[in-house]
Enzyme design. Structure first.
Site, PDB file in Angstrom:
ATOM      1  N   ARG A   1       0.847  -1.198   0.000  1.00  0.00           N
ATOM      2  CA  ARG A   1       0.000   0.000   0.000  1.00  0.00           C
ATOM      3  C   ARG A   1       0.883   1.249   0.000  1.00  0.00           C
ATOM      4  O   ARG A   1       1.879   1.321   0.705  1.00  0.00           O
ATOM      5  CB  ARG A   1      -0.892   0.042   1.238  1.00  0.00           C
ATOM      6  CG  ARG A   1      -1.919  -1.043   1.270  1.00  0.00           C
ATOM      7  CD  ARG A   1      -2.526  -1.118   2.670  1.00  0.00           C
ATOM      8  NE  ARG A   1      -3.127  -2.407   2.866  1.00  0.00           N
ATOM      9  CZ  ARG A   1      -4.421  -2.659   2.722  1.00  0.00           C
ATOM     10  NH1 ARG A   1      -5.258  -1.687   2.432  1.00  0.00           N
ATOM     11  NH2 ARG A   1      -4.878  -3.870   2.895  1.00  0.00           N
TER      12      ARG A   1
ATOM     13  N   ALA B   1      -3.085  -3.659   6.343  1.00  0.00           N
ATOM     14  CA  ALA B   1      -4.474  -3.796   6.765  1.00  0.00           C
ATOM     15  C   ALA B   1      -5.085  -5.040   6.127  1.00  0.00           C
ATOM     16  O   ALA B   1      -6.301  -5.137   5.974  1.00  0.00           O
ATOM     17  CB  ALA B   1      -5.273  -2.549   6.402  1.00  0.00           C
ATOM     18  N   SER B   2      -4.225  -5.971   5.741  1.00  0.00           N
ATOM     19  CA  SER B   2      -4.630  -7.259   5.174  1.00  0.00           C
ATOM     20  C   SER B   2      -5.617  -7.093   4.035  1.00  0.00           C
ATOM     21  O   SER B   2      -5.312  -6.451   3.046  1.00  0.00           O
ATOM     22  CB  SER B   2      -5.196  -8.156   6.270  1.00  0.00           C
ATOM     23  OG  SER B   2      -4.240  -8.349   7.277  1.00  0.00           O
ATOM     24  N   HIS B   3      -6.795  -7.613   4.200  1.00  0.00           N
ATOM     25  CA  HIS B   3      -7.805  -7.638   3.135  1.00  0.00           C
ATOM     26  C   HIS B   3      -8.656  -6.369   3.083  1.00  0.00           C
ATOM     27  O   HIS B   3      -9.540  -6.254   2.253  1.00  0.00           O
ATOM     28  CB  HIS B   3      -8.727  -8.846   3.335  1.00  0.00           C
ATOM     29  CG  HIS B   3      -9.425  -8.792   4.659  1.00  0.00           C
ATOM     30  ND1 HIS B   3      -8.800  -9.176   5.829  1.00  0.00           N
ATOM     31  CD2 HIS B   3     -10.656  -8.360   4.998  1.00  0.00           C
ATOM     32  CE1 HIS B   3      -9.654  -8.993   6.831  1.00  0.00           C
ATOM     33  NE2 HIS B   3     -10.774  -8.512   6.348  1.00  0.00           N
TER      34      HIS B   3
ATOM     35  N   LYS C   1       0.625  -3.816  13.036  1.00  0.00           N
ATOM     36  CA  LYS C   1       0.539  -5.029  13.850  1.00  0.00           C
ATOM     37  C   LYS C   1       1.879  -5.213  14.539  1.00  0.00           C
ATOM     38  O   LYS C   1       2.929  -5.087  13.905  1.00  0.00           O
ATOM     39  CB  LYS C   1       0.245  -6.246  12.969  1.00  0.00           C
ATOM     40  CG  LYS C   1      -1.042  -6.129  12.186  1.00  0.00           C
ATOM     41  CD  LYS C   1      -1.179  -7.312  11.240  1.00  0.00           C
ATOM     42  CE  LYS C   1      -2.385  -7.128  10.343  1.00  0.00           C
ATOM     43  NZ  LYS C   1      -2.565  -8.250   9.434  1.00  0.00           N
TER      44      LYS C   1
END
Length: 177
Positions: A52, A101-103, A112
């Site tokens: 990202r 933010a993963s998915h 994290k």
């Protein structure tokens, strides 16, 4: 500042609280302060991110906070989240940080935190961080700055680790390709 930790770290739309550059700097200084208070020698932190665009804003804020407290920081560039758990452990870092933010949608991001064994921080430690953030920064300043360096072969190390697991568990080494 309200509660910042959810089920899997800190997540929200980037450039809103708590994921502004300024608050990310405060978070890293708070986490760094707590880490140094529990560790007698100079701690090391490894920081990974996904692809990202906002990771390129959050990563330097994290590095600045940690190095300002005399904590050495290693950045890896883009890696999948399990990569941080693995590298934190094998490189004997005291903390792993994953910017992802993963998915969630692209405008979101997250932070994290992983302990030295490569596991998510406990709720107890996250609550300590939250309380320190709420109290405001009366954090000590270090006379010595930490060093920051880029690890160029992180993705290769992680791929070799995954291959070793696959070969070990599935007997792929006996297969002809």
């Amino acid at each position: 500042m309200g509660k910042i930790f959810g089920t899997d770290g800190i997540r929200c739309i980037v450039n809103t609280e708590p994921l502004t550059a300024e608050t990310t700097l405060k978070i890293s200084k708070t986490v760094g302060f707590l880490l140094k208070s529990k560790k007698s020698n100079n701690p090391r932190v490894i920081i990974c991110k996904d692809t990202r665009l906002s990771g390129y804003m959050l990563e330097p804020a994290l590095v600045a906070g940690f190095t300002s407290l005399g904590i050495d920081s290693i950045t890896t560039g883009p890696l999948p989240t399990p990569g941080i758990a693995h590298l934190t452990n094998v490189l004997r870092c005291d903390l792993g940080v994953m910017i992802s933010a993963s998915h969630n949608p692209y405008q979101d991001n997250g932070i994290k935190l992983f302990n030295a064994d490569g596991y998510k921080l406990s709720d107890k430690v996250e609550n300590e961080i939250q309380l320190l953030l709420k109290k405001g920064p009366s954090l000590a300043i270090s006379e010595n700055l930490g060093r920051a360096r880029r690890m160029e072969d992180a993705i290769g190390r992680y791929i070799e680790f995954i291959k070793s697991i696959l070969y070990k568990n599935d007997n792929l080494s006996e297969m002809k390709v």
